[in-house]
Design a protein around this motif. Structure first.
Motif, mmCIF file in Angstrom:
data_model
loop_
_atom_site.group_PDB
_atom_site.id
_atom_site.type_symbol
_atom_site.label_atom_id
_atom_site.label_comp_id
_atom_site.label_asym_id
_atom_site.label_seq_id
_atom_site.Cartn_x
_atom_site.Cartn_y
_atom_site.Cartn_z
ATOM 1 N N LEU A 167 0.833 -1.211 0.000
ATOM 2 C CA LEU A 167 0.000 0.000 0.000
ATOM 3 C C LEU A 167 0.865 1.257 0.000
ATOM 4 O O LEU A 167 0.560 2.247 -0.671
ATOM 5 C CB LEU A 167 -0.951 -0.007 1.216
ATOM 6 C CG LEU A 167 -2.357 -0.543 0.952
ATOM 7 C CD1 LEU A 167 -2.343 -1.930 0.330
ATOM 8 C CD2 LEU A 167 -3.213 -0.536 2.218
ATOM 9 N N VAL A 172 -1.144 4.370 -1.260
ATOM 10 C CA VAL A 172 -2.499 4.252 -0.717
ATOM 11 C C VAL A 172 -2.466 4.493 0.787
ATOM 12 O O VAL A 172 -1.628 3.923 1.493
ATOM 13 C CB VAL A 172 -3.076 2.850 -0.985
ATOM 14 C CG1 VAL A 172 -4.407 2.672 -0.272
ATOM 15 C CG2 VAL A 172 -3.229 2.608 -2.473
ATOM 16 N N ALA A 177 -8.774 4.365 2.794
ATOM 17 C CA ALA A 177 -9.201 3.404 1.762
ATOM 18 C C ALA A 177 -10.216 2.400 2.293
ATOM 19 O O ALA A 177 -11.111 1.968 1.563
ATOM 20 C CB ALA A 177 -7.984 2.659 1.209
ATOM 21 N N GLU A 186 -10.444 1.594 -5.615
ATOM 22 C CA GLU A 186 -9.396 2.481 -6.099
ATOM 23 C C GLU A 186 -8.023 2.032 -5.570
ATOM 24 O O GLU A 186 -7.027 2.019 -6.302
ATOM 25 C CB GLU A 186 -9.703 3.926 -5.664
ATOM 26 C CG GLU A 186 -8.755 4.982 -6.199
ATOM 27 C CD GLU A 186 -8.554 4.907 -7.728
ATOM 28 O OE1 GLU A 186 -9.519 4.578 -8.435
ATOM 29 O OE2 GLU A 186 -7.401 5.154 -8.181
ATOM 30 N N ALA A 187 -8.012 1.653 -4.289
ATOM 31 C CA ALA A 187 -6.748 1.180 -3.697
ATOM 32 C C ALA A 187 -6.274 -0.083 -4.398
ATOM 33 O O ALA A 187 -5.072 -0.248 -4.673
ATOM 34 C CB ALA A 187 -6.947 0.916 -2.207
ATOM 35 N N ARG A 190 -4.610 0.694 -7.654
ATOM 36 C CA ARG A 190 -3.250 1.239 -7.516
ATOM 37 C C ARG A 190 -2.250 0.132 -7.185
ATOM 38 O O ARG A 190 -1.118 0.139 -7.673
ATOM 39 C CB ARG A 190 -3.229 2.303 -6.406
ATOM 40 C CG ARG A 190 -3.957 3.562 -6.793
ATOM 41 C CD ARG A 190 -3.453 4.678 -5.922
ATOM 42 N NE ARG A 190 -4.406 5.775 -5.858
ATOM 43 C CZ ARG A 190 -4.238 6.836 -5.106
ATOM 44 N NH1 ARG A 190 -3.176 6.926 -4.322
ATOM 45 N NH2 ARG A 190 -5.116 7.802 -5.116
#
Lengths: 438, 300
Positions: A167, A172, A177, A186-187, A190
């Motif tokens: 993360l 993130v 999150a 969304e996390a 990424r």
């Protein structure tokens, strides 16, 4: 009258039939008197106790401690494979030869409580000084008509685990999150963007038990459920369940955008958590046992934990684990209760993580416990967020390989047919709940 | 049996001819023989070696994608983990007692029944034999609860003797079938000769027929032993004390998690452990076993 040979041959056959009929004599077993003076104190003899095979390592440690602490009472512990537990206990009750104490999966407690197979422990539980600290989710699964038929023993909760290293590399912030499904999606994107074999999310998409355990809390976090009504008049709450729709859409996106490994399609969970422990996924909804117990120090150090969120906030977790119940007909119920109290004492509760489980008493989370097991306290700090549905059909609805829940999940997520999945799910839930009522 | 005796010398002659045979033709035969033998070896031995290999690897290595760097990193941890459970040695003992008891009881009863059915004609023998064979069609799992109630009423649950009786009952139909065919294959002249010499049915069985039906008995014993050694559901249902659990029940308890997780390391190590007596017994009785099976197949 002289007996003929044929008559002689008939005697054992008739005796066998009579014995079988005697054993088949239905009816409820006698309930031990739990209100008599001195019940559960200074007992002696032997207590025959059954536990799930998955919990035996932890329970054995408590039994050994108990034996070291006194020499009046022996606990004769028998582990039973999880998948056969209900059948075996039901057969034993049918044969009127029951153990004195059972450590039973809390989700299955109701099956026996509704058939008057367990002893009413209400006055005993009410007299416990720490009764208010006990896990309400567990207690709910041992309560019928305001009466308590079991006591919580150990917790097995579904929470969200994340790899802090991945993360951080993906930029993130876990704290923000994990509060909504959009944030998690969304996390996951990424993390997946880090490339290679690193995925955002992991789920055993072909394991009915695991899906029911880790997907439902997203729905419960909003206060909704997939079963409506009380036992006796329950129906499915699938069609029109907005939180469920959003949750399935979330998983569909994870699958469609390649944020989960293709392995999820066939994964039956035999190696649950191995990908997370190896550092290959950002998030995994799972339990303490799969993610922490068998992980090495390096893996534990990079692991973070949060409760599972609803689509737009709120939190929940599956309040799984075990209750301790005393079957009716138990010969040493008093000894069983003495051991149950010992198992609930804080020192015994605090060693549960060594066996892969967590305490059911919020007051077990002392500073020393937090230091020793930092990853075991997330549900303990929010015991009120724990939930599990009260139903007699949990196994049929969720756990079996052909359950309507896994069918609905797979059709919505892997086939992309959300509307069809919800309609089929509603029909499947209704059909089973209609058949499985009392 | 007779068929086998005739076939063997032929096979041996064939191999000898392949080894000592003249010219190029002989070499091709040798090559074909070696290739066929090697392929058979691969088919039968590789799964065993694979299980052995896996039993020496940690669970995470087994479940991860194979990597050359970790594949040969072997460890005794799985066997240590199984030994640490403390109940496995006792479970092995229980399994041996129950399996050997089952093999013995089944063989004795099946031999007696097979003798009756194979060598004597009496009213209703055909129906009785058909009824016994018919029970092969009923899986015991279908009648598990009544079985439990019956055994419980007879105080035979939580008892190794109860388990031996149960396994023997389940294995008897096949045993009776094998023994009946074994007795049927014995030439009647032998029995007649024994009778003329003054031997009764019992003496004929123990002194004249015994050597001829040993292959059938070995087949029955081996079959019953293997069935009892590997049986899980009956043992789980009829036993409620950990110190009486047999090996399959103890191993399942050890390797299975709550959500269907499997410790493949323990699974492989347990499989290797459970394999040992089976392999030893099979190797010891192999000669009889093959002869007994083919006797059953040809002389029905």
């Amino acid at each position: 009258m002289a007996l003929r040979r044929r008559d002689l041959l008939r005697i054992p056959a008739l005796a066998g039939a009579a014995a079988a009929l005697g054993a088949c004599d239905g009816g409820i077993l006698d309930e031990p008197d739990v209100t008599r003076a001195g019940f559960g104190e200074n007992t002696s003899g032997t207590v025959a106790m059954w536990c799930r095979a998955a919990t035996v390592a932890g329970v054995q440690v408590v039994v050994d401690r108990f034996h070291r602490a006194q020499n009046r009472l022996r606990i004769d512990l028998t582990p039973v494979p999880d998948a056969q537990y209900v059948t075996k206990l039901a057969t034993a009750i049918r044969g009127r030869r029951v153990p004195d104490l059972v450590d039973v999966d809390d989700i299955n407690s109701m099956l026996f409580i509704y058939r008057d197979a367990f002893t009413d422990l209400t006055p005993l539980v009410a007299a416990l000084p720490y009764r208010d600290a006990l896990s309400p989710g567990h207690l709910n699964l041992a309560t019928r008509g305001g009466r308590r038929y079991g006591m919580p023993y150990l917790a097995d909760n579904s929470v969200l685990w994340f790899n802090t290293d991945l993360l951080r590399r993906a930029g993130v912030d876990p704290a923000s999150a994990v509060t909504s499904l959009d944030g998690l999606l969304e996390a996951a994107r990424r993390v997946r963007a880090l490339g290679g074999d690193v995925y955002g999310w992991s789920i055993a998409g072909n394991s009915a038990g695991i899906l029911g355990f880790v997907v439902q809390p997203h729905v419960w976090a909003t206060g909704a459920d997939q079963i409506t009504g009380t036992v006796g008049s329950q129906r499915g709450g699938i069609a029109g369940n907005a939180a469920l729709r959003r949750t399935l859409e979330f998983y569909r996106s994870l699958w469609e955008e390649d944020l989960m490994s293709r392995n999820a399609f066939a994964d039956t969970g035999t190696a649950w958590g191995a990908d997370f422990r190896a550092g290959q996924v950002g998030f995994i909804p799972s339990n303490y046992s799969a993610v922490v117990l068998s992980a090495d120090e390096r893996s534990r150090a990079r692991t973070g934990v949060a409760l599972l969120c609803g689509p737009d906030g709120g939190t929940a977790f599956f309040d799984g684990g075990d209750n301790l119940c005393i079957p009716r007909g138990a010969r040493n119920a008093s000894g069983a209760w003495e051991f149950a109290k010992f198992a609930l004492d804080v020192p015994q509760q605090q060693i549960l993580p060594d066996g892969g489980y967590t305490p059911v008493r919020s007051d077990a989370a002392t500073p020393a416990f937090r230091r020793k097991y930092p990853l075991a306290t997330a549900p303990l700090d929010h015991l009120e967020r724990g939930y599990a549905p009260v139903t007699l059909a949990y196994n049929l609805l969720f756990n079996q390989a052909d359950s309507p829940f896994i069918g609905m999940f797979r059709r919505a997520v892997f086939d992309g047919d959300l509307e069809g999945a919800l309609a089929e799910g509603q029909r499947g839930f209704d059909r089973i709940l209609r058949q499985a009522q009392l | 049996m007779v068929t086998i005796r005739q076939a063997r010398p032929t096979a041996v002659r064939g191999v000898r001819a392949a080894v000592h045979g003249p010219g190029e033709h002989g070499h091709i035969k040798i090559i074909l023989y070696v290739v066929a033998a090697a392929l058979s070896l691969v088919v039968f031995v590789v799964p065993l070696l694979w299980a052995l290999m896996r039993s020496l690897q940690p669970n995470d290595t087994i479940t991860a994608a194979p990597q050359a760097s970790t594949f040969f990193r072997l460890t005794w941890d799985n066997f240590r983990g199984i030994a640490a459970d403390g109940h496995i040695p006792r479970a092995v003992g229980n399994s041996l007692v129950v399996s050997l008891g089952t093999a013995l009881l089944t063989t004795v009863l099946a031999t007696a029944a097979g003798y009756g059915f194979g060598r004597f004609s009496f009213r209703g023998s055909g129906v009785a034999f058909a009824l016994i064979i018919l029970t092969l069609m009923v899986p015991f799992q279908a009648i598990l609860t009544p079985l439990f109630l019956q055994l419980n009423a007879m105080r035979l649950t939580d008892s190794r003797l109860g388990l031996v009786l149960f396994y023997s009952t389940v294995n008897l139909p096949f045993g009776v079938f094998v023994m009946r065919t074994a007795f049927a294959a014995v030439p009647a002249a032998l029995e007649d000769a024994a009778r003329i010499d003054g031997a009764g049915p019992g003496r004929t069985l123990t002194h004249v027929l015994r050597p001829l039906i040993v292959p059938g008995m070995a087949t029955t014993a081996l079959y019953a032993f293997l069935a009892a050694w590997t049986e899980f559901l009956g043992a789980l249902t009829f036993l409620t004390r950990q110190d009486l659990y047999t090996l399959p029940v103890s191993l399942v308890n050890l390797q299975q998690g709550a959500y269907g997780q499997i410790n493949y390391g323990f699974l492989s190590a347990g499989a290797v452990l459970a394999m040992i007596p089976c392999v030893l017994l099979f190797v010891a009785l192999q000669r009889f076993y093959v002869a007994g099976l083919s006797a059953g197949a040809v002389k029905g």
